[in-house]
Design a protein around this motif. Structure first.
Motif, PDB file in Angstrom:
ATOM      1  N   CYS A  13      82.207   9.751 -33.706  1.00  0.00           N
ATOM      2  CA  CYS A  13      81.346   9.212 -32.654  1.00  0.00           C
ATOM      3  C   CYS A  13      79.884   9.506 -33.003  1.00  0.00           C
ATOM      4  N   CYS A  16      77.990  11.796 -30.013  1.00  0.00           N
ATOM      5  CA  CYS A  16      78.173  13.246 -29.855  1.00  0.00           C
ATOM      6  C   CYS A  16      78.522  13.912 -31.182  1.00  0.00           C
ATOM      7  N   CYS A  40      82.690  11.673 -24.575  1.00  0.00           N
ATOM      8  CA  CYS A  40      81.288  11.931 -24.203  1.00  0.00           C
ATOM      9  C   CYS A  40      80.741  10.761 -23.368  1.00  0.00           C
TER      10      CYS A  40
HETATM   11 ZN    ZN Z   1      81.180  10.904 -28.354  1.00  0.00          ZN
END
Ligand code: ZN
Ligand code: ZN
Length: 212
Positions: A13, A16, A40
């Motif tokens: 990701c 995050c 997140c």
């Molecule tokens: Zn994330």
């Protein structure tokens, strides 16, 4: 023949900088995009079924949008498919059986940590020693030789200029490993396994005394 309909995706990701798992049944994937949302909150992309392919729409590690097509065989049956960024060839995740994906993602997470380290090598107090320490830890991790004795071990690595800290995110147990002196280097070279005690804070030095 019984086909397990459960598949998993593990994706890096960019928001995050963690790895998010997505487990789904192949029957849930239709022509309507299924969003892949990270814990997140960030939407990493989507999957959907096209005529003869499955489409994965994602963001690369650098945050660029990428679109990947997978055959039915790749998407539905192969135990493990590395998801590669087309331009750089960099791995951004895995697709496959949930178990295989989880295993691979664990190692991939390490790789990301280490590739950051390569870039920041100059920032270490003693780059040569630190390099040895990290190499050794990677080798131990690959052979499943870093563990915590708690119920749900989940050991991560925090890297500092002068030391490495292994932390179990489940029980909070931590082990510090020095990465500056010749002694640090010799000590880590002798280690064949690290078993962390649940919720205790200890220096590796103390832990290793019986072994030396
Ligand atoms: Zn994330
Ligand atoms: Zn633990």
């Amino acid at each position: 023949m019984i086909v397990n309909s459960e598949r998993a995706l593990a994706l890096y990701c960019p928001a995050c900088q963690g790895i998010q798992d997505h487990v789904f049944s192949i029957f849930e994937i239709s022509k309507y995009p299924r969003h892949l949302q990270c814990s997140c909150g960030f939407v990493q992309g989507h999957i959907r079924r096209l005529e003869k392919h499955y489409e994965l729409d994602l963001l690369s590690v650098a945050g660029d949008r990428i679109r990947l097509l997978y055959s039915l065989r790749e998407f539905l049956f192969l135990p493990l498919v590395a998801i590669l960024e087309p331009q750089s060839g960099q791995e951004v995740g895995y697709l496959g059986h949930p178990y295989e994906v989880e295993e691979a993602a664990f190692l991939l997470g390490d790789e990301w940590e280490y590739s950051d380290v390569q870039i920041d090598l100059d920032e270490f107090v003693n780059p040569q020693v630190m390099h040895r320490v990290l190499e050794k830890l990677q080798e131990l991790a690959e052979n499943d030789r870093i563990k915590c004795g708690c119920e749900h071990p989940s050991v991560g690595v925090d890297i500092y200029a002068d030391k490495v800290e292994l932390v179990c995110s489940f029980c909070g147990s931590a082990v510090l490993i020095g990465g500056t002196t010749r002694k640090d280097q010799e000590r880590i070279a002798r280690i064949t396994e690290i078993v962390m005690e649940p919720s205790s804070h200890a220096f590796l030095e103390e832990r290793l005394k019986p072994l030396v």
